[in-house]
Each structure stands twice: as structure tokens, then as C-alpha cells.
Write an enzyme that holds these catalytic residues in place. Structure first.
Site, PDB file in Angstrom:
ATOM      1  CG  ASN A  25      -0.792  -0.044   2.610  1.00  0.00           C
ATOM      2  OD1 ASN A  25      -0.398  -1.091   2.911  1.00  0.00           O
ATOM      3  ND2 ASN A  25      -0.804   0.783   3.256  1.00  0.00           N
ATOM      4  CG  ASP A  26      -0.139   4.334   2.904  1.00  0.00           C
ATOM      5  OD1 ASP A  26      -0.855   3.604   2.322  1.00  0.00           O
ATOM      6  OD2 ASP A  26      -0.169   4.900   4.002  1.00  0.00           O
ATOM      7  CD  GLN A  42       3.089   1.020   5.683  1.00  0.00           C
ATOM      8  OE1 GLN A  42       2.166   0.532   6.521  1.00  0.00           O
ATOM      9  NE2 GLN A  42       4.131   1.207   5.900  1.00  0.00           N
ATOM     10  CE1 TYR A  88       0.206  -0.308  10.448  1.00  0.00           C
ATOM     11  CE2 TYR A  88      -1.039   1.525  10.918  1.00  0.00           C
ATOM     12  CZ  TYR A  88      -0.696   0.109  10.895  1.00  0.00           C
ATOM     13  OH  TYR A  88      -2.064  -0.923  11.172  1.00  0.00           O
ATOM     14  CB  SER A  89       2.870   5.780   5.978  1.00  0.00           C
ATOM     15  OG  SER A  89       2.217   4.848   5.223  1.00  0.00           O
ATOM     16  NE  ARG A 162      -3.012   6.397  10.462  1.00  0.00           N
ATOM     17  CZ  ARG A 162      -4.178   6.590  11.114  1.00  0.00           C
ATOM     18  NH1 ARG A 162      -4.271   6.503  12.720  1.00  0.00           N
ATOM     19  NH2 ARG A 162      -5.356   6.596  10.613  1.00  0.00           N
TER      20      ARG A 162
END
Length: 477
Positions: A25-26, A42, A88-89, A162
Site C-alpha cells: 500500500n502506501d 507499506q 507504518y508510513s 501518524r
């Protein structure tokens, strides 16, 4: 289908980054170092296994066209207590000798929590990456350093904080973080640092009227002395233009002379929110400035909460990124996106499709250009996906529900279409209108072995067969 077989299926990408296996993903940690482009993202290599861990994957390129996967495993794994629910991102900041990688460690505590006001920890983590030709991808990643925890954020925040974006300006380091406040309004936190390690709160950016309940993936874009804030607001499904989709991606212009890093308490007019992409599959864009000074954007061709499929049965991987897009500012303050010029190096045999006609190509890889549109125009791909420009609208419409995998139609206002460019890459299509003033992106899953293009009202329509910039990069899996 085995993982090895999945990389040779007809939907494998030729010039879009897709995961070596599993889930993507990201885009994260975008940068150019010593001529080499780095794209982290991600990544869940064990998808579709239940509760597959989420970390960072890594690709490198010398030209934004031919990509190399840096192994099957994580580049950054969620292997500490401060990221137990996922690495995470985040972003990358080039420094002498390498780059600093900033990202969010996510932890969901076991128990009966809402995970909005309780039960979630969001830590901001720094990894120093040192240029090393002997290391995977040319970068040796150092130890993880936790910089911020929940107690370090303003007390009006929920546990949702985040996606750091960090830059260096005017002798200081600046960070913006996406956040959700206790009134369920999205905002961005602004932080300042002298060294990029010790951070202090320095302000907020909010909308004058509610714009979603959470702002994900904030980004700062600076062009010609002016700044824009890019955000992904969640909770937008009731907006008349949102097509019922909860999560959107767009940008807001800052008033002339304002800077995110010096704003204090800044309020932006949500009426200025402009979507980056009006298609089906676009989220979490991230930009970086390369060594030539271009602002380049990549985004996830997917959505967190989509009502359509991106991995039909048997596919051993899921999702891809957009092609790299150069971002420029129009005279009216709109941001234009164009595929980077390097992609033209993949152009092969050239065809011309004049007026009303049909063209068949051996593969689903093509660069289609209509440089001089003077009236209504329509182009159909495989008789399954139609791009039509007429009456002030651009329509992206699926005619075959199997090929669309649940996608139906998207529309974008465009008064006076003058040019149209369509990139077709196996299971991805990107449509650029008026030199990138309007963009529509979608995944699709063609059933026919060859690509058929049928034009109506297009004169001339230039078509190039496109090569495979990803060839060989999945063989290591």
C-alpha cells in the site's frame, strides 16, 4: 497459484511498482541518493495469511523506469515492542552520507478498547540509513530510535497520530503529522527541531470547516516559493463528489506568503480542497524533490476501504503504485501531474489511429496520446473500459463488470478538453487530461490476451507499445 507463478501472470506490471509477493500500500521513504531512486512502501509479504505483519518493502532504480526489488523480506520489519502492530508510513530526508527514515510505529494493546481514545500507541521512529554499496539496495539501516510517544502530542489529540513528513528549512527541522482530535476533526500537527531528533510542538493546521475526522499521510509541497498541504481526509463519504468513498486524497493551497513550518495556528479553507485523482484507485500520495529539482509524486493505486476487488482469485500479490509523476504548479494555483519523461524510454513501436478506427496490440502495455482534442472523443479498451470526453466531463466507465472487479464509473469536470494521454500497463490504467490538470487512475483485470483500442472522434491518436521496465526484478522471489 504459487508465489513464483503469480509473477508471470498476465496482470503483472511492466512499469508500475507492485510487491514481489503479498500486499503493497502506501509509498514511503521516497528519495534520490547519489543518483539512485529509492521507493519504500507499506508491505506484507505473507499476505493473504491472517494478521500478516506490515512493514516496509524497498525498490531502487537509476531512471524511474527500470526497477529492482530489494529482496522479498522487509526492509523495515515491525520487530520491536514500539511497532508491534505495524511499521507504518513515513518519509525520507536525504542527509550527508545517506538518509534519515522517519515512520510511525503502531501498537494496539489487547483489551476492550475503541482504539481511538484508548488502547493504541503511536510512536514516531527514526532510522539512520547510510550509503553502503555492499548493503541491500545500497543502504545500510541503523538502529531504531523512538522520538515521540502519545504523551508528547497535544492533549486535544486522540490516539490517532501518524505518518510523519519531515524537511529541513531555514536552519531548523520541521515535521507534520496527521491527526484526529477529540471532536473527531482531522488536522495536522506541526513540530520543530534543532537536530531532527528532539522535537517540540510548534502549531497546528486545521480547516475552517470540518474536513473529515482524520487526516492521514500529510505532505508539504513547495513550488516557486508557494506551499500546498497534501492530506488524505477520512470520513468523506457523504461529500457529493466522493462517490461514497470514505477516504480521499487531495491538497489545499496555503495563502501567499504562509509556510507550514512557520504557521503557528493555521486555518485553511476546505473549499480549496482539490482531489489529486478522480479515478477509482488512488490514495496516500507522497512527493519528494529529486537531485534535478523536480517534485515527483507516487501514490498507492488502492484504497483502505474500497467496495471493489484488487486481487482476483488466484493472484499472489495485491496492489501497485502509480507511475512517478512530475508535479508542477499552474498559473491558477492548481497542481498538474505528468508522467515523468523517463517513461518515454520504454516506448517501442509507434502506431497512428486516426479518426474512427481500431488497433490491436499483442500486450496490454501502451502509451496512448491524443495531443489535439477539438471535440467529443471516446476511446474504448478491449470493449471493457471506456474513456469519454464530452459536455465538460471526463468519464471513466467499465462496460464489463468482470474486468472492473466491482468498479463502475467515475466522472470529472473538465471544461474544454484539449489533450488526453492514457497509460495502459497490464492491470493498471492512468488517464491524464489537459497535460495532467485532471487525472483518473484505475486498476482493471483484462480477460483478452491482446489489447484492443477503439477510437471515436480522435484525430490523430498516437499509440506506442511499451516495454517492460520490471523484467527480471521478481526472479529473486
Amino acid at each position: 497459484m504459487t508465489n513464483a507463478a503469480a509473477h508471470h501472470d498476465p496482470w503483472r506490471m511492466g512499469f508500475h511498482i507492485m510487491p514481489p509477493t503479498g500486499w503493497l500500500n502506501d509509498p514511503n521513504g521516497l528519495c534520490q541518493l547519489g543518483g539512485t531512486y529509492h521507493v519504500f512502501f507499506q508491505y506484507s509479504p505473507d499476505w493473504p495469511a491472517p494478521h500478516a505483519p506490515r512493514g516496509w518493502g524497498h525498490f531502487v532504480s537509476d531512471d524511474l523506469t527500470h526497477w529492482r526489488a530489494v529482496g522479498r523480506d522487509f526492509a523495515i520489519a515491525p520487530d520491536t515492542p514500539d511497532e508491534a502492530s505495524g511499521a507504518y508510513s513515513g518519509c525520507a530526508v536525504p542527509v550527508e552520507g545517506g538518509a534519515r527514515l522517519y515512520y510511525t510505529g503502531n501498537v494496539k494493546e489487547p483489551g476492550d478498547f475503541d482504539y481511538i481514545t484508548a488502547g493504541r500507541r503511536a510512536t514516531q521512529i527514526l532510522v539512520e540509513a547510510t550509503a553502503d554499496p555492499t548493503a541491500p539496495g545500497g543502504l545500510a539501516l541503523g538502529e531504531k530510535d523512538v522520538l515521540l510517544r502519545n504523551a508528547d502530542y497535544p492533549d486535544f489529540c486522540t490516539c490517532h497520530v501518524r505518518d510523519p513528513k519531515v524537511w529541513h528549512e531555514d536552519g531548523a527541522w520541521w515535521m507534520i503529522l496527521g491527526a484526529r482530535d477529540l471532536d473527531d476533526h482531522g488536522l495536522a500537527l506541526v513540530l520543530r527541531s534543532e537536530d531532527g531528533v528532539a522535537w517540540a510542538n510548534a502549531g497546528t493546521v486545521r480547516a475552517t470547516e470540518p474536513l473529515g475526522y482524520m487526516w492521514e499521510c500529510p505532505d508539504r509541497i513547495e513550488l516557486g516559493g508557494r506551499e500546498w498541504l497534501s492530506v488524505c481526509p477520512q470520513g468523506m463519504q457523504d461529500r457529493p463528489w466522493a462517490n461514497g468513498i470514505r477516504d480521499q486524497a487531495g491538497y489545499l493551497p496555503l495563502p501567499a506568503g504562509e509556510k507550514l513550518g512557520h504557521a503557528g495556528e493555521l486555518y485553511l479553507d476546505p473549499a480549496g480542497f482539490c482531489r489529486w485523482d478522480c479515478g477509482f484507485d488512488f490514495y496516500a500520495p507522497q512527493t519528494f524533490v529529486d537531485e534535478s529539482g523536480r517534485t515527483v509524486l507516487l501514490a498507492w493505486m488502492g484504497l483502505p476501504d474500497a467496495g471493489f476487488e484488487s486481487a482476483p482469485d488466484g493472484l499472489g500479490w495485491c496492489h501497485c503504485l502509480t507511475v512517478p509523476r512530475e508535479v508542477t504548479a499552474g498559473a491558477d494555483g492548481a497542481l498538474l501531474q505528468r508522467p515523468v519523461s523517463e517513461l518515454e524510454a520504454l516506448r517501442g513501436a509507434r502506431h497512428e489511429l486516426a479518426g474512427d478506427g481500431t488497433l490491436a496490440l499483442a500486450e496490454h502495455r501502451a502509451d496512448v496520446l491524443l495531443p489535439n482534442v477539438t471535440g467529443p472523443v471516446e476511446l474504448a479498451l478491449d470493449g471493457a473500459l471506456r474513456v469519454a470526453c464530452a459536455d465538460g466531463l471526463v468519464r471513466l466507465e467499465f462496460l464489463d463488470e468482470r474486468v472492473g472487479a466491482g468498479r463502475t464509473v467515475r466522472k470529472a469536470a473538465c471544461d474544454g478538453v484539449s489533450s488526453l494521454r492514457i497509460l495502459v500497463d497490464s492491470s493498471a490504467v492512468e488517464v491524464y487530461v489537459n497535460d495532467g490538470r485532471v487525472v483518473l487512475s484505475t486498476r482493471w483485470f483484462p480477460r483478452s490476451p491482446a489489447l484492443t483500442l477503439e477510437a471515436r472522434g480522435a484525430s490523430p491518436c498516437l499509440v506506442w507499445e511499451m516495454g517492460d521496465g520490471m523484467k527480471g526484478c521478481y526472479e529473486l522471489v
